[in-house]
Structure formats: C-alpha cells, structure tokens
Design a protein around this motif. Sequence first.
Motif, PDB file in Angstrom:
ATOM      1  N   GLU A   2      81.662  18.496  71.095  1.00 38.26           N
ATOM      2  CA  GLU A   2      81.564  19.827  71.680  1.00 38.26           C
ATOM      3  C   GLU A   2      80.119  20.194  71.998  1.00 38.26           C
ATOM      4  O   GLU A   2      79.177  19.700  71.377  1.00 38.26           O
ATOM      5  CB  GLU A   2      82.141  20.876  70.720  1.00 38.26           C
ATOM      6  CG  GLU A   2      83.622  20.726  70.437  1.00 38.26           C
ATOM      7  CD  GLU A   2      83.864  19.986  69.127  1.00 38.26           C
ATOM      8  OE1 GLU A   2      82.943  19.269  68.676  1.00 38.26           O
ATOM      9  OE2 GLU A   2      84.953  20.123  68.575  1.00 38.26           O
ATOM     10  N   LYS A  31      77.027  18.218  66.976  1.00 37.61           N
ATOM     11  CA  LYS A  31      77.369  18.788  68.278  1.00 37.61           C
ATOM     12  C   LYS A  31      76.311  18.421  69.311  1.00 37.61           C
ATOM     13  O   LYS A  31      75.179  18.084  68.964  1.00 37.61           O
ATOM     14  CB  LYS A  31      77.453  20.323  68.191  1.00 37.61           C
ATOM     15  CG  LYS A  31      78.275  20.859  67.021  1.00 37.61           C
ATOM     16  CD  LYS A  31      79.750  20.691  67.229  1.00 37.61           C
ATOM     17  CE  LYS A  31      80.538  21.307  66.076  1.00 37.61           C
ATOM     18  NZ  LYS A  31      81.982  21.068  66.205  1.00 37.61           N
ATOM     19  N   GLU A  78      81.419  25.129  74.315  1.00 35.58           N
ATOM     20  CA  GLU A  78      82.417  25.733  73.429  1.00 35.58           C
ATOM     21  C   GLU A  78      82.133  27.226  73.266  1.00 35.58           C
ATOM     22  O   GLU A  78      83.034  28.043  73.298  1.00 35.58           O
ATOM     23  CB  GLU A  78      82.374  25.057  72.053  1.00 35.58           C
ATOM     24  CG  GLU A  78      82.936  23.657  72.018  1.00 35.58           C
ATOM     25  CD  GLU A  78      84.447  23.679  72.047  1.00 35.58           C
ATOM     26  OE1 GLU A  78      85.068  24.186  71.097  1.00 35.58           O
ATOM     27  OE2 GLU A  78      85.018  23.206  73.035  1.00 35.58           O
ATOM     28  N   THR A 101      83.152  31.761  75.220  1.00 34.25           N
ATOM     29  CA  THR A 101      83.007  32.654  74.072  1.00 34.25           C
ATOM     30  C   THR A 101      81.532  33.012  73.884  1.00 34.25           C
ATOM     31  O   THR A 101      80.668  32.140  73.879  1.00 34.25           O
ATOM     32  CB  THR A 101      83.545  31.977  72.798  1.00 34.25           C
ATOM     33  OG1 THR A 101      84.913  31.627  73.012  1.00 34.25           O
ATOM     34  CG2 THR A 101      83.428  32.898  71.605  1.00 34.25           C
ATOM     35  N   LEU A 343      78.917  28.264  62.338  1.00 34.16           N
ATOM     36  CA  LEU A 343      79.962  27.534  63.058  1.00 34.16           C
ATOM     37  C   LEU A 343      81.348  28.059  62.711  1.00 34.16           C
ATOM     38  O   LEU A 343      82.207  28.203  63.585  1.00 34.16           O
ATOM     39  CB  LEU A 343      79.865  26.040  62.733  1.00 34.16           C
ATOM     40  CG  LEU A 343      78.662  25.301  63.329  1.00 34.16           C
ATOM     41  CD1 LEU A 343      78.655  23.851  62.866  1.00 34.16           C
ATOM     42  CD2 LEU A 343      78.674  25.366  64.856  1.00 34.16           C
ATOM     43  N   GLU A 344      81.556  28.357  61.448  1.00 32.39           N
ATOM     44  CA  GLU A 344      82.846  28.894  61.019  1.00 32.39           C
ATOM     45  C   GLU A 344      83.148  30.194  61.744  1.00 32.39           C
ATOM     46  O   GLU A 344      84.257  30.404  62.251  1.00 32.39           O
ATOM     47  CB  GLU A 344      82.813  29.120  59.510  1.00 32.39           C
ATOM     48  CG  GLU A 344      84.092  29.671  58.927  1.00 32.39           C
ATOM     49  CD  GLU A 344      83.939  29.953  57.441  1.00 32.39           C
ATOM     50  OE1 GLU A 344      83.411  31.034  57.089  1.00 32.39           O
ATOM     51  OE2 GLU A 344      84.322  29.093  56.626  1.00 32.39           O
ATOM     52  N   CYS A 346      81.797  31.279  64.628  1.00 33.31           N
ATOM     53  CA  CYS A 346      81.943  31.038  66.075  1.00 33.31           C
ATOM     54  C   CYS A 346      83.331  30.520  66.415  1.00 33.31           C
ATOM     55  O   CYS A 346      83.943  30.947  67.408  1.00 33.31           O
ATOM     56  CB  CYS A 346      80.877  30.065  66.554  1.00 33.31           C
ATOM     57  SG  CYS A 346      79.204  30.746  66.604  1.00 33.31           S
ATOM     58  N   TYR A 347      83.865  29.619  65.608  1.00 32.67           N
ATOM     59  CA  TYR A 347      85.196  29.088  65.878  1.00 32.67           C
ATOM     60  C   TYR A 347      86.287  30.128  65.605  1.00 32.67           C
ATOM     61  O   TYR A 347      87.316  30.159  66.293  1.00 32.67           O
ATOM     62  CB  TYR A 347      85.440  27.812  65.080  1.00 32.67           C
ATOM     63  CG  TYR A 347      84.799  26.599  65.708  1.00 32.67           C
ATOM     64  CD1 TYR A 347      85.246  26.130  66.944  1.00 32.67           C
ATOM     65  CD2 TYR A 347      83.732  25.958  65.109  1.00 32.67           C
ATOM     66  CE1 TYR A 347      84.648  25.033  67.549  1.00 32.67           C
ATOM     67  CE2 TYR A 347      83.129  24.864  65.704  1.00 32.67           C
ATOM     68  CZ  TYR A 347      83.592  24.401  66.932  1.00 32.67           C
ATOM     69  OH  TYR A 347      82.999  23.325  67.534  1.00 32.67           O
ATOM     70  N   GLN A 348      86.061  30.994  64.634  1.00 32.34           N
ATOM     71  CA  GLN A 348      87.005  32.089  64.398  1.00 32.34           C
ATOM     72  C   GLN A 348      87.049  33.007  65.611  1.00 32.34           C
ATOM     73  O   GLN A 348      88.128  33.436  66.044  1.00 32.34           O
ATOM     74  CB  GLN A 348      86.586  32.879  63.154  1.00 32.34           C
ATOM     75  CG  GLN A 348      86.853  32.173  61.832  1.00 32.34           C
ATOM     76  CD  GLN A 348      86.314  32.966  60.645  1.00 32.34           C
ATOM     77  OE1 GLN A 348      85.647  34.000  60.809  1.00 32.34           O
ATOM     78  NE2 GLN A 348      86.582  32.459  59.454  1.00 32.34           N
ATOM     79  N   LYS A 350      86.185  32.223  68.720  1.00 27.32           N
ATOM     80  CA  LYS A 350      86.761  31.516  69.843  1.00 27.32           C
ATOM     81  C   LYS A 350      88.292  31.506  69.756  1.00 27.32           C
ATOM     82  O   LYS A 350      88.990  31.714  70.753  1.00 27.32           O
ATOM     83  CB  LYS A 350      86.253  30.081  69.877  1.00 27.32           C
ATOM     84  CG  LYS A 350      86.766  29.294  71.086  1.00 27.32           C
ATOM     85  CD  LYS A 350      86.322  27.858  71.048  1.00 27.32           C
ATOM     86  CE  LYS A 350      86.937  27.106  72.226  1.00 27.32           C
ATOM     87  NZ  LYS A 350      86.690  25.676  72.171  1.00 27.32           N
ATOM     88  N   GLU A 351      88.807  31.293  68.553  1.00 28.36           N
ATOM     89  CA  GLU A 351      90.269  31.282  68.383  1.00 28.36           C
ATOM     90  C   GLU A 351      90.858  32.655  68.677  1.00 28.36           C
ATOM     91  O   GLU A 351      91.910  32.777  69.328  1.00 28.36           O
ATOM     92  CB  GLU A 351      90.603  30.868  66.954  1.00 28.36           C
ATOM     93  CG  GLU A 351      92.099  30.761  66.696  1.00 28.36           C
ATOM     94  CD  GLU A 351      92.407  30.310  65.265  1.00 28.36           C
ATOM     95  OE1 GLU A 351      93.583  30.382  64.881  1.00 28.36           O
ATOM     96  OE2 GLU A 351      91.482  29.913  64.561  1.00 28.36           O
ATOM     97  N   SER A 354      90.896  33.188  72.417  1.00 30.43           N
ATOM     98  CA  SER A 354      91.912  32.380  73.103  1.00 30.43           C
ATOM     99  C   SER A 354      93.308  32.960  72.957  1.00 30.43           C
ATOM    100  O   SER A 354      94.175  32.707  73.785  1.00 30.43           O
ATOM    101  CB  SER A 354      91.884  30.940  72.544  1.00 30.43           C
ATOM    102  OG  SER A 354      92.306  30.925  71.191  1.00 30.43           O
TER     103      SER A 354
END
Length: 356
Positions: A2, A31, A78, A101, A343-344, A346-348, A350-351, A354
């Motif tokens: 990513e 990454k 990402e 995001t 990172l945790e 950012c992915y939360q 992004k989810e 989405s």
Amino acid sequence: MEKIVLCIPSLEYGGAERVTVRLANCFCEKKHVYVITNRICEKEYLLDSKVNRININSKNAFVFMKCFRNKMKELNPEFVIVMFAPMYILIYLSMLGLKFTQIVSERNDPKHFAGKKIVKFLYQYFLKKADGIVFQTKEAKEYFLKNDYIANRVIYNPVDVSELPQRYNGKKEKVIVSIGRLHYQKNQKLLIDAFVLIHQEIKDYKLTIYGEGELREELELYINKCNAQDFIELFGNSDDVLNEIKNKALFVLSSDFEGMPNALLEAMCLGLPVISTDCPCGGPSELIINNKNGILVSVGNKEELSNAILYLIKNPIIANKLGDAAYKIRDTLDIKKIAEQWLEFCYQVKEKVSRC
C-alpha cells in the motif's frame, strides 16, 4: 504494497517536521511512503532512503493544487495524512471529487494561531471536513470537537529510542537547561527572571538555553541588563543536544503555549527531572503527573517557577525520583508503538469511509 502520502510544507527543523519524518521512516518498513512538501530548506531532517520525497515548489496556490491533484491520481494512495492543518485548505480543495481517505493533524495550540485571521477561519472550517483528525492533546480535541461526530484520536509525539543516549547515572553538573526556539511563545524571559531570583540564593548553578531565533539579540541585552551574563548562557543550536544535556541537573520548559513539546518529552526520556509551565493546549499536563514524574507551574509566574527549581536543587533525592519516573515514558512514546497507533486509526477511518 500500500501507498501512504504525508503532506507538510517542509522538513526544516521543527516539532511537526520531526514527527513527520519519524513516522515516514517507520511506515516505510511496511508501506510505500511518499512525503509531499512545497519547499526545500537548507537544514532539514533526513528521510530514510526508502521514502519518496516529492516537492511541489510553487508559490501559486492554483498551480500547487493542480500538481497535487495530478500526483494523487498517479499514486492512488490508501490514505493522505496532512501534518500541518493550514495546509489542508489547499489539500482539501485539490482533492474535491477524489475518494482518497484524508487524515489531518493539528500540531500546535489552536488558540494561538500566528497567521492571518482568514487562514485561521478557513483551516478550522475545512478541518472538520476531513475524514479523520489526529490531535496531540485532549485539550486541542475539545477546542475543535464538542463530540465525536468526526473520527478522531489523540496520539502523542513519538521518540526514536534507538536515537536517544543512554541514561546518565553519574554526578550531575550544576546546570539547568532549556531547549527551544528563541521566540515569544517559549517565554525565555520568564526563565531568565526566575533564575536571577535563584542566583540571589544559590550561586553555583548556571542556566543554559539551547536554541536560536529572532529574539537572540533582545535576550542577550536582557541578560546583560540583569547582570546575569556570568551565569546565564544562550548556547545556540547543537547537533548533539541530547548528549550535551543528559548529565545536567534538570530541564525547564517556560512556554506560554505548546502542542506536544518534543524537547520536554525527550528530556523526560533521558531521565532528567523536569519542570514545565502548565500551558495550553495541554501537552505538558498530559506528559507530567504533577510531583510524580515532573512538576507543573502556572504560566507566566516567575516566583512559582523559581520556587520549583529551588525545591529540586535543594532536594536531590526527590529530583532523582522524578527523573526515574519520567524515564519510564520512553516505552509509551516509542516510535513503533506510536506509528502503529497512526496506522490503526487511518485504517479505521478508511473502513468507516468505505461504508458510507
């Protein structure tokens, strides 16, 4: 693998810039990382060779936005992290209609924004349009968000433990140290005034202030006016400041306001006893548990600051206990743990985006 994009005006020496570089250098282990700036400075923090630096060198806002938008389409990251909230005005407008995001981080005390009022209004307006916001302190979060209607998280500044000197356990030099840009925000005059009071009672301690800035000449004249030039020194910048201060008696931060002060947290990581003003937006009070791992004093109160310094000078056993407790913050602020929190989050975000 990513792709992550981090945006900041430059990588010149400063708190937000140091955090950005540390995160980028840690992220690049797993990454593809791109750092986008809009100027290159003479002295900058060094990026890992695996990090891609892109500089869009244009003072024209429309040219910058066009170049940035094209670069985002090319990279297809990402998520995009903006580490300087006013810069988000251009970033947000650049990415209208794009579905990447967007995470923004406020890096200083929002009540003391030094730019134009229109810029302050705009960045505070656009900040709330981000997909997620990272704050350095709870107080900064409460300034912007009265509730959690935007994804947000408080994440402290990281330290790279591998770059820190080992804790010094020998006899301490009778020197009080402070680190900071010579600027009104840092209020070195308060510290000078407090130390002049101390010198009236204890003659064998000195004060060394590290840093450079626009107030050097004014502060030099002020030190001379106080007849303090024999025991107060403006040292200037140092390329090895942590090694130079690790064996000193204690560290003092006298600022009127701060975000999450790197100088303070690094002094704590060295195991130095620390004293700080309890300044907005709450960074020192989140790092320091008063009289447990440091001492907090009121902003602008030279008598209170002087008394706190004298107390630790006269009570070395208590000072050592505070330093022992401060040293433990190393583990909490380790770069790998802080980068994982980023990172945790950012992915939360992004989810969550989405699903919308």
